[in-house]
Design an enzyme around this catalytic site. Sequence first.
Site, PDB file in Angstrom:
ATOM      1  N   ARG A   1      -5.658 -15.170  11.098  1.00 19.71           N
ATOM      2  CA  ARG A   1      -6.777 -16.034  10.747  1.00 19.71           C
ATOM      3  C   ARG A   1      -7.343 -16.814  11.925  1.00 19.71           C
ATOM      4  NH1 ARG A   1      -3.248 -18.045   5.750  1.00 19.71           N
ATOM      5  NH2 ARG A   1      -1.675 -17.349   7.263  1.00 19.71           N
TER       6      ARG A   1
ATOM      7  N   TYR B   1       0.849  -1.198   0.000  1.00 15.66           N
ATOM      8  CA  TYR B   1       0.000   0.000   0.000  1.00 15.66           C
ATOM      9  C   TYR B   1       0.891   1.258   0.000  1.00 15.66           C
ATOM     10  CZ  TYR B   1      -3.427  -3.611   0.565  1.00 15.66           C
ATOM     11  OH  TYR B   1      -4.175  -4.742   0.350  1.00 15.66           O
TER      12      TYR B   1
HETATM   13  C1  LIG Z   1      -9.104 -11.707   5.713  1.00 17.42           C
HETATM   14  C2  LIG Z   1      -7.774 -11.050   5.911  1.00 17.42           C
HETATM   15  C3  LIG Z   1      -7.693  -9.657   5.839  1.00 17.42           C
HETATM   16  C4  LIG Z   1      -6.466  -9.007   6.064  1.00 17.42           C
HETATM   17  N1  LIG Z   1      -6.436  -7.629   6.076  1.00 17.42           N
HETATM   18  C5  LIG Z   1      -5.310  -6.995   6.477  1.00 17.42           C
HETATM   19  C6  LIG Z   1      -5.322  -5.573   6.706  1.00 17.42           C
HETATM   20  O1  LIG Z   1      -6.350  -4.875   6.585  1.00 17.42           O
HETATM   21  N2  LIG Z   1      -4.149  -5.007   7.091  1.00 17.42           N
HETATM   22  C7  LIG Z   1      -2.998  -5.728   7.263  1.00 17.42           C
HETATM   23  O2  LIG Z   1      -1.966  -5.152   7.613  1.00 17.42           O
HETATM   24  N3  LIG Z   1      -2.977  -7.072   7.081  1.00 17.42           N
HETATM   25  C8  LIG Z   1      -4.098  -7.715   6.724  1.00 17.42           C
HETATM   26  N4  LIG Z   1      -4.096  -9.097   6.626  1.00 17.42           N
HETATM   27  C9  LIG Z   1      -2.877  -9.863   6.970  1.00 17.42           C
HETATM   28  C10 LIG Z   1      -2.923 -10.346   8.445  1.00 17.42           C
HETATM   29  O3  LIG Z   1      -2.812  -9.246   9.336  1.00 17.42           O
HETATM   30  C11 LIG Z   1      -1.787 -11.362   8.765  1.00 17.42           C
HETATM   31  O4  LIG Z   1      -0.562 -10.741   8.490  1.00 17.42           O
HETATM   32  C12 LIG Z   1      -1.895 -12.647   7.965  1.00 17.42           C
HETATM   33  O5  LIG Z   1      -3.215 -13.178   8.014  1.00 17.42           O
HETATM   34  C13 LIG Z   1      -0.905 -13.730   8.449  1.00 17.42           C
HETATM   35  O6  LIG Z   1      -1.088 -14.032   9.808  1.00 17.42           O
HETATM   36  P1  LIG Z   1      -1.925 -15.350  10.299  1.00 17.42           P
HETATM   37  O7  LIG Z   1      -1.221 -16.566   9.809  1.00 17.42           O
HETATM   38  O8  LIG Z   1      -1.883 -15.294  11.782  1.00 17.42           O
HETATM   39  O9  LIG Z   1      -3.290 -15.240   9.728  1.00 17.42           O
HETATM   40  C14 LIG Z   1      -5.296  -9.761   6.348  1.00 17.42           C
HETATM   41  C15 LIG Z   1      -5.387 -11.159   6.390  1.00 17.42           C
HETATM   42  C16 LIG Z   1      -6.600 -11.806   6.197  1.00 17.42           C
HETATM   43  C17 LIG Z   1      -6.663 -13.310   6.310  1.00 17.42           C
END
Ligand SMILES: Cc1cc2nc3c(=O)[nH]c(=O)nc-3n(C[C@H](O)[C@H](O)[C@H](O)COP(=O)(O)O)c2cc1C
Length: 357
Positions: free
Chosen positions: A313, A177
Amino acid sequence: MTSLFDRYRLGGLDLPNRVVMAPMSRVRAAAGGLATASMATYYAQRATAGLIISEGAQPSLVGQSNPGTPGLHTDEQVAAWRTVTDAVHVNGGRIFAQIMHGGRVSHPDTTGFQPVGPSAVPATGDVFTPNGPKPAPVPRALDTAEVPDHVRSYADAARRAVDAGFDGVELHGANGYLISQFLSSNANLRTDSYGGPITNRIRFAVEVVAATVDAVGGARTGIRLSPGGTFWGVEETDVPELYAALLAELARFDLAYVHLEATADEEVLIGLRRAWPGTLIMNPVMPLGPKQTDRTTADHWLGLGAELISFGRSFIANPDLVERLRTGLPLAPVDPDTYYQGGDAGYLTYSAYQHTA
Ligand SMILES: Cc1cc2nc3c(=O)[nH]c(=O)nc-3n(C[C@H](O)[C@H](O)[C@H](O)COP(=O)(O)O)c2cc1C
């Protein structure tokens, strides 16, 4: 050794544990970028997190990346967010707002504006629009004289976030971004003081941080970074040097935290940990990768010196994630089809662990 369940003093906040809810866009805001009652319930359900970081909220209409995301640029948006922050606080939680300017990752069908970016270079792939996915448009390169307006938009949004009851803000400097576009060596082809050598490519990020700290204070300001990440086609040359230079500049602001994604080799990330004198939140897996953050990866990074660990997640599917981790209860699986589908299904329908006799 530090445990996920140890308390932590973050800026002015006393966190009861080190489990952070990672920012996740769920695109369920009402028209006008307004937070809703369902959003208040969703975040309040997750208030046992040490800290919640909200989904990305745009600091201006032109900064909106996806349809259905909430904003932080109108009085109505502030009033709507107040119901969310109140609900989290009533349930004993703490919440920062993520401020996300999409830059070139946007579309006129979504905002009514041609997106802006450091240079007239489009993102790769399709962006979301109200009319379905469409190729990322060519952004308008910001004039040097316009850059301060966009810097200021983050600080104004931070002020509004605090007015709305947020405990602080996270500047979205990751994932391709706007801030990340300025850091990039292929999205940023500028020849003014914001492009070219590392000292110039970090300038926008540093100015955004400085303006935000000026607006709401360092203790209420964090920043998220994805060193070496290639989201939406951004590339970065000299990743260790770029981020070492950025962190060296940021060190003078006494920030609440830096939030790193595991987008670079572990030895690069460990080097950045050593270089950062303040609090580090680590998101220890590759975003959008097959592996989700779990207890093992969290403990690994606590051992490597992160103070806090963010979970994405698994927080969607487990509102009581902290309790499940603490007691070793199984985690419910997440349904990716409901990430962005709107409505309460897959949003408010995940329950706390139910014991069966
Ligand atoms: C549905 C979804 C929406 C996300 N939206 C954002 C967001 O708005 N801003 C951001 O920095 N990361 C966003 N991410 C990334 C997450 O913050 C995170 O880095 C990523 O899911 C990996 O971590 P996890 O394995 O614990 O899910 C999003 C991830 C998912 C799954």
